[in-house]
Design an enzyme around this catalytic site. Structure first.
Site, mmCIF file in Angstrom:
data_model
loop_
_atom_site.group_PDB
_atom_site.id
_atom_site.type_symbol
_atom_site.label_atom_id
_atom_site.label_comp_id
_atom_site.label_asym_id
_atom_site.label_seq_id
_atom_site.Cartn_x
_atom_site.Cartn_y
_atom_site.Cartn_z
ATOM 1 N N LYS A 1 29.223 55.610 18.642
ATOM 2 C CA LYS A 1 30.494 55.266 17.996
ATOM 3 C C LYS A 1 30.411 53.909 17.295
ATOM 4 O O LYS A 1 30.792 53.784 16.137
ATOM 5 C CB LYS A 1 31.612 55.231 19.053
ATOM 6 C CG LYS A 1 32.891 54.618 18.552
ATOM 7 C CD LYS A 1 33.980 54.616 19.602
ATOM 8 C CE LYS A 1 34.085 53.343 20.412
ATOM 9 N NZ LYS A 1 34.571 52.156 19.685
ATOM 10 N N ASN A 2 29.897 52.905 18.011
ATOM 11 C CA ASN A 2 29.930 51.562 17.440
ATOM 12 C C ASN A 2 28.896 51.351 16.335
ATOM 13 O O ASN A 2 28.907 50.330 15.663
ATOM 14 C CB ASN A 2 29.743 50.504 18.534
ATOM 15 C CG ASN A 2 30.979 50.391 19.415
ATOM 16 O OD1 ASN A 2 32.016 50.993 19.120
ATOM 17 N ND2 ASN A 2 30.868 49.632 20.491
ATOM 18 N N CYS B 1 45.821 44.109 21.467
ATOM 19 C CA CYS B 1 45.034 45.209 21.993
ATOM 20 C C CYS B 1 45.098 45.097 23.493
ATOM 21 O O CYS B 1 45.182 44.002 24.043
ATOM 22 C CB CYS B 1 43.611 45.032 21.467
ATOM 23 S SG CYS B 1 42.392 45.937 22.336
ATOM 24 N N ARG C 1 41.888 39.617 20.915
ATOM 25 C CA ARG C 1 40.886 40.013 19.925
ATOM 26 C C ARG C 1 41.175 39.538 18.491
ATOM 27 O O ARG C 1 41.480 40.339 17.605
ATOM 28 C CB ARG C 1 40.692 41.531 19.938
ATOM 29 C CG ARG C 1 40.173 42.010 21.273
ATOM 30 C CD ARG C 1 39.960 43.487 21.329
ATOM 31 N NE ARG C 1 38.662 43.897 20.828
ATOM 32 C CZ ARG C 1 38.193 45.133 20.960
ATOM 33 N NH1 ARG C 1 38.916 46.039 21.550
ATOM 34 N NH2 ARG C 1 37.014 45.450 20.483
ATOM 35 N N ASP D 1 31.338 46.970 27.733
ATOM 36 C CA ASP D 1 31.767 48.362 27.618
ATOM 37 C C ASP D 1 31.286 49.239 28.782
ATOM 38 O O ASP D 1 31.629 50.421 28.851
ATOM 39 C CB ASP D 1 31.277 48.967 26.290
ATOM 40 C CG ASP D 1 32.083 48.473 25.099
ATOM 41 O OD1 ASP D 1 33.104 47.797 25.315
ATOM 42 O OD2 ASP D 1 31.692 48.764 23.960
ATOM 43 N N ARG E 1 38.771 58.890 21.715
ATOM 44 C CA ARG E 1 38.374 57.942 20.670
ATOM 45 C C ARG E 1 36.870 57.713 20.720
ATOM 46 O O ARG E 1 36.265 57.409 19.690
ATOM 47 C CB ARG E 1 39.063 56.597 20.889
ATOM 48 C CG ARG E 1 40.528 56.566 20.518
ATOM 49 C CD ARG E 1 41.045 55.142 20.543
ATOM 50 N NE ARG E 1 40.020 54.247 20.032
ATOM 51 C CZ ARG E 1 39.698 53.077 20.557
ATOM 52 N NH1 ARG E 1 40.341 52.610 21.595
ATOM 53 N NH2 ARG E 1 38.742 52.343 20.029
#
Ligand code: UD1
Length: 419
Positions: free
Chosen positions: A22-23, A117, A122, A307, A399
């Protein structure tokens, strides 16, 4: 709103194929804005964040088509709107990575300021400072970042105050079309930055040093199109490693880059499980003994990734002994803890530190997902718990994890989605 129910306490067994990262895919999709010809991108995971980024690109006038399984063609040649609107950005902060490419390629950008968030404030100040150092005029008003560089961007020497992943991506992408040399110091070293740089270099950019704290970019006048394959998702792989460990199962993960996962693999080994790495496969065997709780301090790559923190919190909850987790990247990233308490975990939080005393077992309960990785932690806890866990608000999970319940079902989990 979709929910997941899990009947836990079943050791997972079998093989899982890890999806594209994803990133990595999000900034690479944004980088297509810089190009003068189409980009063909393979190993694109089917995620909500990916469709949001595609919506952002389409909103700007780019043509995006699925050409094959997990393969997309992005044609930026008709791009004619230089805006990322609030409605799209509010669902995905990473949309900020269109700012640098728009500014570099079209000299203007209007991007909604990402809002607060759940895991912390952030800010994007470093993104903006970096682009300003390259000559951009930036104003923030009415919730939008208005940026322009009518004469184009110029190379600069920029030191990031804090290591920022999307900030590094934004500045690096902008620099590919700036005049002269840009040096980014204190840059993020994440494998996703390396993948982005490799993709851009394939399109004609001149980037060296990606993956180290100093990245040097020599600006070129135009970038062409081409093909690129997205790297494997190290966080998804790490999550499945914990899934095997927490259920005392045995899994083979296919299409993994073990090098990108070194810190996570080291910690998983410290819990007492066995991991074997063969080519692009990882084989984890946790059937032998109960895991031991481990101490963790999150830090930028190559340190232990924030993460993966929530997933290890779930694992520590059912391991023997005491494990201390220190979160150094985000200010409010322990929201999974009260939910784990509902399942019987013994965790105490003091500021950025969580001390977890392992319990014999967790008990299924109704819980609520609050952010992407917190959701993963609750799924893992549910897989280990006795009885039934119901997880609400799993849109967070969609997501960032491709077909998670399908993949878990294939290895024996009793998991079901309710619409
Ligand atoms: C990226 C990842 C996310 C991961 C995070 C940290 C993507 C799409 N997302 O998020 O999954 O959790 O890296 O590894 O790649 N900061 C500032 N000013 C800025 C930018 C950041 O102070 O301008 C601070 C943040 O508040 C945070 C720290 O820097 O405390 C790291 O954030 P950053 O690396 O920017 O996270 P993201 O790039 O948003």
């Amino acid at each position: 709103m979709d929910k997941l129910t899990i009947e836990g306490n079943i050791p997972l067994q079998g093989e899982v194929v890890i999806s594209g990262a994803k990133n990595a895919v999000l900034p690479i999709l944004a980088s297509s804005i810089l190009l003068d010809a189409p980009l063909i991108l393979s190993n694109v995971p089917e995620l909500r964040d990916v469709s949001t980024m595609i919506d952002v690109l389409r909103h700007m006038g780019a043509a995006v088509a699925k050409v094959n399984d997990a393969e997309f063609l992005i044609d930026p040649r008709r791009l004619n709107c230089f805006e990322a609107p609030y409605d799209l950005v509010k669902t995905m902060r990473a949309s900020i990575v269109v700012l640098g490419p728009l500014l570099a390629r079209y000299g203007q950008a209007r991007v909604s300021l990402p809002g607060g968030c759940a895991i912390g404030s952030r800010p994007v100040d470093i993104h903006l400072k970096g682009l300003e150092a390259m000559g951009a005029n930036i104003e923030v008003n009415e919730g939008y970042i208005h940026a322009n560089a009518p004469k184009g961007l110029r190379g600069t020497h920029f030191v990031c105050d804090t290591v920022t992943v999307t900030g590094t991506a934004n500045i690096m992408m902008a620099a590919t079309l700036a005049m002269g040399e840009t040096v980014i110091q204190h840059a993020a070293c994440e494998p996703e930055i390396v993948d982005l740089a490799e993709c851009l270099n394939r399109m004609g950019a001149k980037i060296v040093g990606a993956g180290t704290p100093t990245i040097i970019i020599n600006g070129v006048t135009a970038l062409s199109g081409g093909k690129h394959t997205v790297i494997a998702d190290r966080i998804e792989a790490g999550t499945f490693l914990v899934a095997a460990a927490i259920t005392r199962g045995k899994l083979t993960l296919n299409r993994v880059d073990a090098k990108a996962l070194e810190a996570v693999i080291a910690k998983i080994q410290e819990t007492g499980v066995t991991i074997e790495s063969v080519n692009d496969m990882l084989i984890i065997d946790a059937t032998e003994r109960k895991t031991k709780a481990v101490d963790i301090k999150t830090s930028p790559h190559p340190g232990f990734p924030t993460d993966m923190q929530a997933q290890f919190m779930a694992l520590n909850s059912v391991s023997s002994g005491v494990g201390t987790i220190i979160e150094t990247i985000f200010e409010n990233r322990f929201m999974h803890v009260p939910e784990l308490h509902r399942m019987g975990a013994d965790i105490r939080i003091d500021g950025h530190t969580a001390v977890c005393h392992g319990v014999d077992h967790l008990v299924g309960a109704p819980v609520m997902a609050t952010d992407l990785r917190a959701s993963a932690s609750l799924v893992l806890a549910g897989l280990a718990a006795r009885g039934k866990t119901m997880i609400d608000r799993i849109y967070h999970l969609d997501r960032g994890y491709e077909h998670i319940e399908k993949k878990l079902m294939q290895v024996g989990a009793r998991i079901q989605r309710h619409h």
